[in-house]
Scaffold this motif. Structure first.
Motif, short mmCIF file in Angstrom:
data_model
loop_
_atom_site.label_atom_id
_atom_site.label_comp_id
_atom_site.label_asym_id
_atom_site.label_seq_id
_atom_site.Cartn_x
_atom_site.Cartn_y
_atom_site.Cartn_z
N GLY A 153 0.86 -1.28 -0.26
CA GLY A 153 -0.01 -0.33 -0.24
C GLY A 153 0.90 0.82 0.30
O GLY A 153 0.14 2.04 -0.35
N HIS A 154 2.04 1.70 -0.11
CA HIS A 154 2.75 2.47 0.04
C HIS A 154 2.65 3.62 1.00
O HIS A 154 2.93 4.21 0.63
CB HIS A 154 2.92 2.85 -1.03
CG HIS A 154 4.07 3.48 -2.38
ND1 HIS A 154 4.78 4.60 -1.52
CD2 HIS A 154 5.16 3.06 -2.87
CE1 HIS A 154 5.84 5.01 -1.60
NE2 HIS A 154 6.03 4.42 -2.58
N GLY A 155 2.59 2.60 2.18
CA GLY A 155 2.65 3.47 3.27
C GLY A 155 4.31 3.88 3.40
O GLY A 155 4.41 4.17 3.32
N SER A 156 3.80 5.57 4.43
CA SER A 156 4.26 6.44 5.05
C SER A 156 5.24 6.09 6.68
O SER A 156 6.22 6.33 7.13
CB SER A 156 4.71 7.86 4.34
OG SER A 156 3.53 8.29 5.73
N GLY A 157 4.19 4.55 6.81
CA GLY A 157 4.45 5.16 8.25
C GLY A 157 3.80 3.56 8.72
O GLY A 157 2.50 3.01 8.54
N ASP A 158 4.11 3.31 9.81
CA ASP A 158 3.16 2.61 11.62
C ASP A 158 3.06 1.11 10.20
O ASP A 158 2.35 0.56 10.73
CB ASP A 158 2.47 2.67 11.65
CG ASP A 158 2.10 3.80 11.88
OD1 ASP A 158 3.22 4.49 13.23
OD2 ASP A 158 1.65 5.21 12.02
#
Ligand SMILES: [Zn+2]
Ligand SMILES: [Zn+2]
Length: 128
Positions: free
Chosen positions: A39-44
């Motif tokens: 999901g190409h999350g930016s953190g966590d």
């Protein structure tokens, strides 16, 4: 780091961001191995350890487990393995899960797609 690393073996997959991002996965280093966030999350990120899987396979695999190992000895052994700590691999573009956590010959059985977090080792008998 972008989504351009081809030919790498991924050892961690993010459970926190499973919906695919149109711009592609986020691939980074984690615990001295490659980690893949669809999901190409930016953190966590929630990194789950998997057996080394070619990145190209992850690009085509769905988010859920569709194959469960039905070997009798593996199912029995798996009852002593904590839920979620089994052996994870990809077979034919499907996620495959063996509760026994053994790198061994498995007997993959198709099941209704399951969330990784919903796998209960003592309930697998009823699924396959
Ligand atoms: Zn993530
Ligand atoms: Zn197995």
């Amino acid at each position: 780091m972008g989504g351009h690393e081809l030919g790498v073996l991924i050892e961690y997959v993010c459970d926190g961001h499973v919906s695919r991002d149109p711009i592609g996965p986020f691939i980074t280093r984690h615990e001295r191995a490659w980690a893949y966030c669809a999901g190409h999350g930016s953190g966590d990120h929630r990194w789950r350890h998997v057996s080394a899987i070619p990145r190209e396979l992850l690009d085509v695999a769905g988010a859920k487990v569709e194959l469960i190992c039905g070997r009798r000895d593996h199912l029995d052994h798996g009852r002593d393995v904590p839920d979620g700590n089994g052996h994870v691999s990809v077979s034919g573009a499907k996620w495959a899960y063996c509760s026994a956590a053994l790198n061994d010959t498995h007997d993959w059985r198709s099941v209704a797609p399951l969330e990784f977090s919903g796998i209960r080792h003592d309930g697998l008998d009823g699924l396959i």
